[in-house]
Design an enzyme around this catalytic site. Structure first.
Site, PDB file in Angstrom:
ATOM      1  N   GLY A 139      20.740 -53.847   8.395  1.00 11.79           N
ATOM      2  CA  GLY A 139      19.678 -54.695   7.869  1.00 11.79           C
ATOM      3  C   GLY A 139      20.000 -56.152   8.079  1.00 11.79           C
ATOM      4  O   GLY A 139      21.071 -56.618   7.676  1.00 11.79           O
TER       5      GLY A 139
ATOM      6  N   ASP B 134      18.156 -44.830  24.462  1.00 15.63           N
ATOM      7  CA  ASP B 134      18.250 -43.954  23.297  1.00 15.63           C
ATOM      8  C   ASP B 134      16.921 -43.315  22.968  1.00 15.63           C
ATOM      9  O   ASP B 134      16.862 -42.175  22.517  1.00 15.63           O
ATOM     10  CB  ASP B 134      18.800 -44.723  22.092  1.00 15.63           C
ATOM     11  CG  ASP B 134      17.856 -45.826  21.621  1.00 15.63           C
ATOM     12  OD1 ASP B 134      17.138 -46.387  22.463  1.00 15.63           O
ATOM     13  OD2 ASP B 134      17.854 -46.138  20.417  1.00 15.63           O
TER      14      ASP B 134
ATOM     15  N   CYS C  69      18.374 -49.366   5.339  1.00  9.90           N
ATOM     16  CA  CYS C  69      19.133 -50.387   4.632  1.00  9.90           C
ATOM     17  C   CYS C  69      20.585 -49.952   4.494  1.00  9.90           C
ATOM     18  O   CYS C  69      20.946 -48.804   4.720  1.00  9.90           O
ATOM     19  CB  CYS C  69      18.534 -50.627   3.253  1.00  9.90           C
ATOM     20  SG  CYS C  69      16.816 -51.211   3.286  1.00  9.90           S
TER      21      CYS C  69
ATOM     22  N   ASN D 102      18.275 -47.463  -0.579  1.00 14.23           N
ATOM     23  CA  ASN D 102      18.063 -47.233   0.847  1.00 14.23           C
ATOM     24  C   ASN D 102      17.153 -46.031   1.002  1.00 14.23           C
ATOM     25  O   ASN D 102      17.515 -44.925   0.603  1.00 14.23           O
ATOM     26  CB  ASN D 102      19.396 -46.984   1.557  1.00 14.23           C
ATOM     27  CG  ASN D 102      19.213 -46.587   3.014  1.00 14.23           C
ATOM     28  OD1 ASN D 102      18.231 -46.970   3.652  1.00 14.23           O
ATOM     29  ND2 ASN D 102      20.145 -45.816   3.544  1.00 14.23           N
ATOM     30  N   GLY D 103      15.970 -46.252   1.550  1.00 12.19           N
ATOM     31  CA  GLY D 103      15.043 -45.146   1.733  1.00 12.19           C
ATOM     32  C   GLY D 103      13.609 -45.579   1.520  1.00 12.19           C
ATOM     33  O   GLY D 103      13.273 -46.761   1.641  1.00 12.19           O
TER      34      GLY D 103
ATOM     35  N   TYR E 228      19.113 -42.803  17.112  1.00 17.22           N
ATOM     36  CA  TYR E 228      18.483 -44.103  17.306  1.00 17.22           C
ATOM     37  C   TYR E 228      19.583 -45.143  17.317  1.00 17.22           C
ATOM     38  O   TYR E 228      20.057 -45.574  16.285  1.00 17.22           O
ATOM     39  CB  TYR E 228      17.480 -44.371  16.185  1.00 17.22           C
ATOM     40  CG  TYR E 228      16.545 -45.521  16.470  1.00 17.22           C
ATOM     41  CD1 TYR E 228      15.804 -45.560  17.640  1.00 17.22           C
ATOM     42  CD2 TYR E 228      16.409 -46.564  15.564  1.00 17.22           C
ATOM     43  CE1 TYR E 228      14.940 -46.614  17.894  1.00 17.22           C
ATOM     44  CE2 TYR E 228      15.539 -47.611  15.809  1.00 17.22           C
ATOM     45  CZ  TYR E 228      14.812 -47.623  16.991  1.00 17.22           C
ATOM     46  OH  TYR E 228      13.959 -48.665  17.252  1.00 17.22           O
TER      47      TYR E 228
END
Length: 600
Positions: A32, A382, A2, A108-109, A266
């Site tokens: 996001g 990637d 996020c 975020n997490g 990523y």
């Protein structure tokens, strides 16, 4: 992954923070696309909020007309990337609780002890949780600990002690921002620094004070004129009050400095932008380093004859356009852009079914025959997660006339679940994970249809990031990284039953998403057989983690298998208009949520 933001202006008489937060949300939209929200606080401690499912331009309107509903000198923002919960509109952030003191919260997490936290809140704290989001859990843990002060007004010491007790209860990786009505902003990070959080400052518009901002990535700060960037370090919190210099506190002792390496390797829409700097590491430079080290690995794996046979090196856009030229330079091969990307199609890896993902790849990419015909090509991507995208890309290359197709990944094989904020896939869906055993590289090559597959080594990936430190980093940049997806060695302790719980949550979430998408497609006239079967029979999670039509004769009472009636309106839509929408399964009841109800 996020995106989170927080901004406080030096003067309450300045223009609302909503405009700047809105602009910053665009800078972080890649983190996001599921939901977005802003909450602000004006004079007198009154909180205003706009949030809902959709992109920034959808929730706030293309011209930002909803920003006039958000007065205030401080505020926080959030972009939601769906992880282990659902995509319900009620899970759009920021979250809010009125007791104690009026707290809004953006996270975020991921928490890996969510079940235990929910039990504590229910049976001991007696706080009601209305969604499946662990962000709401964390907010209520913090609120409960802050409420223990019993004071009418709190100070920094009370906030720090509440955070310390919250850290003692929560396990996982997080970066969070919170706003305490009339008091100020709080930003904090877990003791491993798994998720990023950066602070910057700028001179206020009247030149008489300093504005402060927190963000997931430096680009959001830079674009708004903020400078003097400072990373919130592992276990730290910063408290910022209007007119005061930010004060940093060590909430929990730093255990490791291990930012999630997926922020760098990523390259998809959910990870960091190449023009960002995270924990002193240039994302752009790290990806160039990955290309250089991947080229060295290719020279070790392929024979001199195979390398000599390669005619061109082609990146998979946009994920490897930074790394692929570096591979070409080291191997002394021609670099060409062989695929054209449709920029109006979003991610395919999060599409709920294998069939939809295959169709999504073809919608997103097109191979240019002249760059492939009669050539031996080396494709650079990637990463390889499920293998679905890679297999379709290899097929495209062969259909365009490629003689041989080599496929190289800038990341090592993804063999384990990601547990700190990216819902990649179930382990059984990962192409490199074969029922608990790492699948042989030759088997992966056969599965995706390539002549050879080459993966980056994990140590080389770590080195590529560690060597990308830029001079702005005041504290030592991390030399360690969270790499559990590649080896199963996670930085935090993980309970044995967590992975089973995660699979159950993911399975239910995927079922809801697939069923809703199928209902919508059929209601809008789609004749796709799989969608029709899903609507008619329901769904289940197969042993490989895929969501497939159920074998039962279940008939969805809300479905419509007709394309539409004489005026072109589907029966489902007409029934909704005439009878009213059915109640949502959950709803954010604390503050009104944009799109809780359909427009008339």
């Amino acid at each position: 992954m996020c995106g989170i933001l927080a901004l406080i202006k030096a003067s309450a008489s300045d223009a609302s923070v909503a405009g700047d937060l809105h602009e910053a949300l665009f800078m972080l939209q890649h983190r996001g696309q599921d939901a977005v929200g802003i909450a602000t606080c004006a004079s007198g401690g009154k909180i205003y909020q706009v949030k809902g499912n959709g992109l920034v331009s959808e929730v706030f309107n293309d011209n930002g007309s909803r920003l006039n509903q958000l007065p205030g000198y401080m505020g926080i923002g959030h972009l939601r990337y769906p992880t282990a919960g659902t995509s319900a509109n009620s899970e759009a952030q920021p979250f809010y609780v009125n007791s104690p003191y009026g707290i809004t919260f953006a996270h975020n997490g991921n928490l890996i002890n969510a079940t235990a936290l929910k039990h504590f809140l229910d049976f001991e704290a007696h706080r009601h949780i209305n969604t499946d989001s662990d962000s709401e859990l964390m907010l209520n843990i913090f609120a409960n600990e802050l409420n223990e002060t019993g004071k009418a007004r709190v100070n920094d010491k009370d906030i720090v002690e509440a955070l310390q007790r919250m850290y003692a209860r929560c396990v996982g990786g997080w970066a969070c921002v919170a706003m305490l009505a009339g008091y100020g902003l709080i930003g904090f990070r877990d003791c491993y620094a798994i998720r990023p959080l950066i602070m910057g400052s700028r001179t206020s518009s009247n030149g008489k004070g300093t504005d402060y901002m927190l963000a997931s990535e430096s680009i959001a700060l830079k674009q708004l004129g903020f400078r003097d960037f400072k990373d919130i370090l592992p276990g730290q919190a910063v408290i910022i009050k209007k007119g005061f210099t930010p004060v940093t506190y060590q909430i929990q002792e730093q255990r490791r400095y291990a930012v999630d390496i997926f922020e760098f390797c990523y390259f998809n829409l959910s990870s960091a932008r190449p023009d960002s700097i995270i924990d002193g590491i240039s994302v752009n430079v790290s990806r160039k380093n990955m290309g250089t080290r991947l080229a060295d690995k290719i020279k070790r794996v392929l024979t001199p004859e195979e390398i000599s046979d390669i005619d061109v090196i082609i990146p998979i856009p946009e994920t490897s356009v930074t790394s692929a030229p570096c591979v070409a330079a080291v191997l002394k091969k021609k670099f060409v852009q062989g695929f054209v990307k449709n920029r109006y199609v979003f991610r395919t890896f999060i599409m709920p079914g294998q069939r939809q993902r295959k169709q999504g790849v073809k919608r997103k990419l097109n191979a240019m025959d002249e760059e492939f015909a009669g050539k031996n090509v080396l494709l650079i991507d990637d990463s390889i997660v499920r293998g679905t995208t890679a297999r379709e890309i290899v097929t495209m290359a062969r259909e365009a006339g490629a003689k041989k197709v080599y496929f190289a990944s800038c990341a090592p094989p993804v063999t384990h679940a990601h547990i700190y904020g990216i819902d990649l896939a179930s382990p059984n869906e990962l192409v490199a994970h074969d029922h608990g055993q790492d699948r042989a590289i030759d088997e992966i090559a056969k599965y995706i249809g390539a002549d050879r597959v080459i993966f980056q080594d994990l140590q080389d990936l770590k080195a590529a990031c560690s060597e990308a430190v830029v001079s702005r980093s005041a504290p030592p940049a991390p030399r360690d990284f969270e790499v559990g997806v590649f080896c199963g060695d996670y930085v935090t302790p993980v309970d044995e039953g967590y992975f089973q719980h995660l699979e159950e949550v993911r399975g239910e979430s995927r079922k809801m998403k697939v069923l809703e998408k199928a209902r919508l497609a059929v209601a809008n006239g789609s004749e796709d057989p799989e969608a029709v079967e899903i609507v008619a029979k329901g769904v289940k999670v197969a042993s490989n983690g895929e969501v497939v039509p159920a074998t039962s004769s279940y008939q969805d009472p809300m479905s419509s298998q007709a394309n539409g009636d004489t005026n072109g309106e589907s029966k489902r839509r007409r029934r909704s208009r005439e009878e009213g929408s059915p109640p949502k399964d959950r709803m954010d009841i604390s503050l009104h949520n944009y799109r809780d109800f359909p427009a008339p």
